[in-house]
Design an enzyme around this catalytic site. Structure first.
Site, PDB file in Angstrom:
ATOM      1  N   TYR A  33      38.866  42.114  26.547  1.00  0.00           N
ATOM      2  CA  TYR A  33      39.693  41.061  25.953  1.00  0.00           C
ATOM      3  C   TYR A  33      40.197  40.103  27.012  1.00  0.00           C
ATOM      4  O   TYR A  33      40.091  40.370  28.211  1.00  0.00           O
ATOM      5  CB  TYR A  33      40.852  41.677  25.156  1.00  0.00           C
ATOM      6  CG  TYR A  33      41.994  42.222  25.991  1.00  0.00           C
ATOM      7  CD1 TYR A  33      41.860  43.410  26.702  1.00  0.00           C
ATOM      8  CD2 TYR A  33      43.217  41.550  26.083  1.00  0.00           C
ATOM      9  CE1 TYR A  33      42.919  43.915  27.459  1.00  0.00           C
ATOM     10  CE2 TYR A  33      44.277  42.050  26.828  1.00  0.00           C
ATOM     11  CZ  TYR A  33      44.121  43.230  27.518  1.00  0.00           C
ATOM     12  OH  TYR A  33      45.161  43.719  28.267  1.00  0.00           O
ATOM     13  N   ARG A  52      36.441  35.641  34.038  1.00  0.00           N
ATOM     14  CA  ARG A  52      36.727  37.086  34.073  1.00  0.00           C
ATOM     15  C   ARG A  52      36.114  37.782  32.862  1.00  0.00           C
ATOM     16  O   ARG A  52      35.624  38.905  32.973  1.00  0.00           O
ATOM     17  CB  ARG A  52      38.233  37.338  34.134  1.00  0.00           C
ATOM     18  CG  ARG A  52      38.549  38.825  34.328  1.00  0.00           C
ATOM     19  CD  ARG A  52      40.014  39.085  34.571  1.00  0.00           C
ATOM     20  NE  ARG A  52      40.826  38.638  33.453  1.00  0.00           N
ATOM     21  CZ  ARG A  52      42.152  38.535  33.487  1.00  0.00           C
ATOM     22  NH1 ARG A  52      42.821  38.839  34.588  1.00  0.00           N
ATOM     23  NH2 ARG A  52      42.816  38.119  32.431  1.00  0.00           N
ATOM     24  N   ARG A 101      28.879  56.486  14.102  1.00  0.00           N
ATOM     25  CA  ARG A 101      29.530  56.826  15.374  1.00  0.00           C
ATOM     26  C   ARG A 101      28.510  57.506  16.277  1.00  0.00           C
ATOM     27  O   ARG A 101      27.880  58.476  15.857  1.00  0.00           O
ATOM     28  CB  ARG A 101      30.718  57.756  15.119  1.00  0.00           C
ATOM     29  CG  ARG A 101      31.460  58.151  16.386  1.00  0.00           C
ATOM     30  CD  ARG A 101      32.721  58.942  16.056  1.00  0.00           C
ATOM     31  NE  ARG A 101      33.454  59.294  17.272  1.00  0.00           N
ATOM     32  CZ  ARG A 101      33.280  60.423  17.950  1.00  0.00           C
ATOM     33  NH1 ARG A 101      32.406  61.329  17.554  1.00  0.00           N
ATOM     34  NH2 ARG A 101      34.000  60.662  19.053  1.00  0.00           N
ATOM     35  N   LYS A 151      38.768  44.239  32.070  1.00  0.00           N
ATOM     36  CA  LYS A 151      39.887  44.081  31.119  1.00  0.00           C
ATOM     37  C   LYS A 151      39.519  44.685  29.761  1.00  0.00           C
ATOM     38  O   LYS A 151      39.197  43.978  28.806  1.00  0.00           O
ATOM     39  CB  LYS A 151      40.254  42.596  31.005  1.00  0.00           C
ATOM     40  CG  LYS A 151      41.657  42.372  30.441  1.00  0.00           C
ATOM     41  CD  LYS A 151      42.123  40.965  30.717  1.00  0.00           C
ATOM     42  CE  LYS A 151      43.429  40.610  30.030  1.00  0.00           C
ATOM     43  NZ  LYS A 151      44.546  41.482  30.341  1.00  0.00           N
ATOM     44  N   GLU A 183      50.039  48.157  39.826  1.00  0.00           N
ATOM     45  CA  GLU A 183      50.434  46.927  39.121  1.00  0.00           C
ATOM     46  C   GLU A 183      51.403  47.297  38.018  1.00  0.00           C
ATOM     47  O   GLU A 183      51.761  48.469  37.861  1.00  0.00           O
ATOM     48  CB  GLU A 183      49.191  46.209  38.567  1.00  0.00           C
ATOM     49  CG  GLU A 183      48.384  47.078  37.618  1.00  0.00           C
ATOM     50  CD  GLU A 183      47.038  46.479  37.210  1.00  0.00           C
ATOM     51  OE1 GLU A 183      46.889  45.256  37.187  1.00  0.00           O
ATOM     52  OE2 GLU A 183      46.131  47.280  36.902  1.00  0.00           O
ATOM     53  N   LEU A 207      43.813  44.980  37.811  1.00  0.00           N
ATOM     54  CA  LEU A 207      43.194  43.825  37.179  1.00  0.00           C
ATOM     55  C   LEU A 207      43.342  42.620  38.109  1.00  0.00           C
ATOM     56  O   LEU A 207      44.414  42.426  38.689  1.00  0.00           O
ATOM     57  CB  LEU A 207      43.859  43.523  35.827  1.00  0.00           C
ATOM     58  CG  LEU A 207      43.113  42.447  35.050  1.00  0.00           C
ATOM     59  CD1 LEU A 207      41.807  42.982  34.479  1.00  0.00           C
ATOM     60  CD2 LEU A 207      43.974  41.866  33.947  1.00  0.00           C
TER      61      LEU A 207
HETATM   62  N1  PDD Z   1      47.731  41.364  30.572  1.00  0.00           N
HETATM   63  N2  PDD Z   1      47.350  43.644  35.097  1.00  0.00           N
HETATM   64  C1  PDD Z   1      47.180  44.138  33.868  1.00  0.00           C
HETATM   65  C2  PDD Z   1      47.004  45.607  33.699  1.00  0.00           C
HETATM   66  C3  PDD Z   1      47.164  43.275  32.750  1.00  0.00           C
HETATM   67  O1  PDD Z   1      46.980  43.771  31.513  1.00  0.00           O
HETATM   68  C4  PDD Z   1      47.350  41.883  32.952  1.00  0.00           C
HETATM   69  C5  PDD Z   1      47.327  40.904  31.816  1.00  0.00           C
HETATM   70  C6  PDD Z   1      47.540  41.416  34.268  1.00  0.00           C
HETATM   71  C7  PDD Z   1      47.727  39.955  34.581  1.00  0.00           C
HETATM   72  O2  PDD Z   1      46.522  39.238  34.401  1.00  0.00           O
HETATM   73  P1  PDD Z   1      46.540  37.690  34.004  1.00  0.00           P
HETATM   74  O3  PDD Z   1      47.362  36.997  35.021  1.00  0.00           O
HETATM   75  O4  PDD Z   1      45.116  37.297  34.056  1.00  0.00           O
HETATM   76  O5  PDD Z   1      47.151  37.590  32.617  1.00  0.00           O
HETATM   77  C8  PDD Z   1      47.522  42.320  35.312  1.00  0.00           C
HETATM   78  C9  PDD Z   1      47.689  40.518  29.408  1.00  0.00           C
HETATM   79  C10 PDD Z   1      48.581  39.341  29.506  1.00  0.00           C
HETATM   80  C11 PDD Z   1      47.928  41.361  28.169  1.00  0.00           C
HETATM   81  O6  PDD Z   1      47.417  42.456  28.133  1.00  0.00           O
HETATM   82  O7  PDD Z   1      48.588  40.904  27.222  1.00  0.00           O
END
Ligand code: PDD
Length: 287
Positions: A33, A52, A101, A151, A183, A207
């Protein structure tokens, strides 16, 4: 009011949008996503999110959806149809539904990926109260899988982390592995010590945040010193400032870590300045 969402080539009222119960994102979390923010009706960092997404798909050997080259137009149409001024666009691609499945991936020539997009209207996103007060975080063990650079929609543990934080009266959790912060549950983590911005280096452990890349670029352009390395919770608690970045928060100051207040407990000047620069610059390049 019902949203108009996008599913596999069609714009539909949300209540009419359907995905198979055999969809692999539903059964296997076999999906990726992106979340792109919208400010002033325009997309922030769209090219980074698209790049990405392409990388996530390639790393999982998942086919690109047929509409891949139309994604900018689809994002823009959803913004327009739903009258989004400030908010987010959520996009998900899964390996599709093979009608049953099975652990084995289906043949991509036969089973096409599922593509879903929807909008989230968030008036006041750029003017969030958390940017003025800062947020409180707790630390928890990072027990996620080893490819956090992709992601994927496997968000159960990040979701549990947010619940643990909530239960502790805090806003979010920072994940810790082998003694070092990786993170936040859905954001990248930073500390500031003596005007130096410290954030974990890129690897499969985190990420590769699109907001992270932009914020570090702006920081360097503003002659701020950046060090990309891992840090501990103890180092963070002794830092002058801390903050997080993501597409949905931009830059949020962190004012408390595991019950220890940072500085005087108010957002620090570096986080505040980076947020201002990020918002200014991103608005200029929004599309
Ligand atoms: N999340 N690390 C993780 C684990 C994340 O899920 C996200 C983003 C980030 C920051 O990435 P970016 O700057 O590209 O948004 C870092 C999104 C916002 C979410 O899951 O809603």
């Amino acid at each position: 009011m019902s949203r108009t969402v996008y599913v596999n080539g069609e714009y539909l009222p949300e209540e009419d949008a359907k995905v198979s119960i055999f969809d692999r994102s539903f059964l296997m979390a076999d999906g990726v996503y992106e979340v792109t923010s919208v400010l002033g009706g325009k997309l922030i960092d769209f090219d980074g999110h698209l790049a990405r997404l392409e990388r996530s798909l390639a790393e999982l050997d998942m086919a690109k959806p047929e509409a891949f080259d139309d994604l900018l137009a689809i994002h823009r149409k959803l913004v327009e149809l739903n009258g989004i001024d400030e908010g987010m666009i959520y996009l998900q691609v899964s390996r599709g539904s093979a009608g049953d499945r099975d652990f084995v991936f289906p043949d991509p020539e036969v089973v096409k990926p599922t593509l879903v997009l929807f909008t989230q209207s968030k008036p006041g996103l750029a003017d969030s109260p958390a940017a003025k007060t800062g947020i409180k975080v707790i630390s928890i063990d990072d027990i996620r899988w080893g490819r956090r650079d992709i992601k994927t929609v496997q968000l159960l543990y990040p979701s549990m982390g947010k619940m643990m934080a909530k239960k502790a009266g805090c806003d979010d959790a920072w994940l810790v592995e082998d003694g070092f912060v990786t993170e936040g549950t859905s954001n990248n983590a930073y500390i500031v010590k003596g005007n130096k911005i410290i954030t974990r280096h890129l690897s499969n452990d985190i990420l590769h945040g699109i907001t992270r890349a932009a914020v570090l670029r702006f920081a360097r352009e503003a002659q701020m010193e950046v060090e990309e390395r891992a840090f501990t919770i103890e180092e963070a608690q002794a830092a002058d400032e801390a903050f997080i970045t993501s597409a949905s928060t931009f830059v949020f100051p962190v004012v408390e870590i595991d019950g220890v207040q940072l500085g005087n407990g108010a957002p620090g000047p570096v986080a505040t300045r980076l947020r201002d620069i990020y918002l200014d610059e991103s608005l200029k390049s929004a599309i």
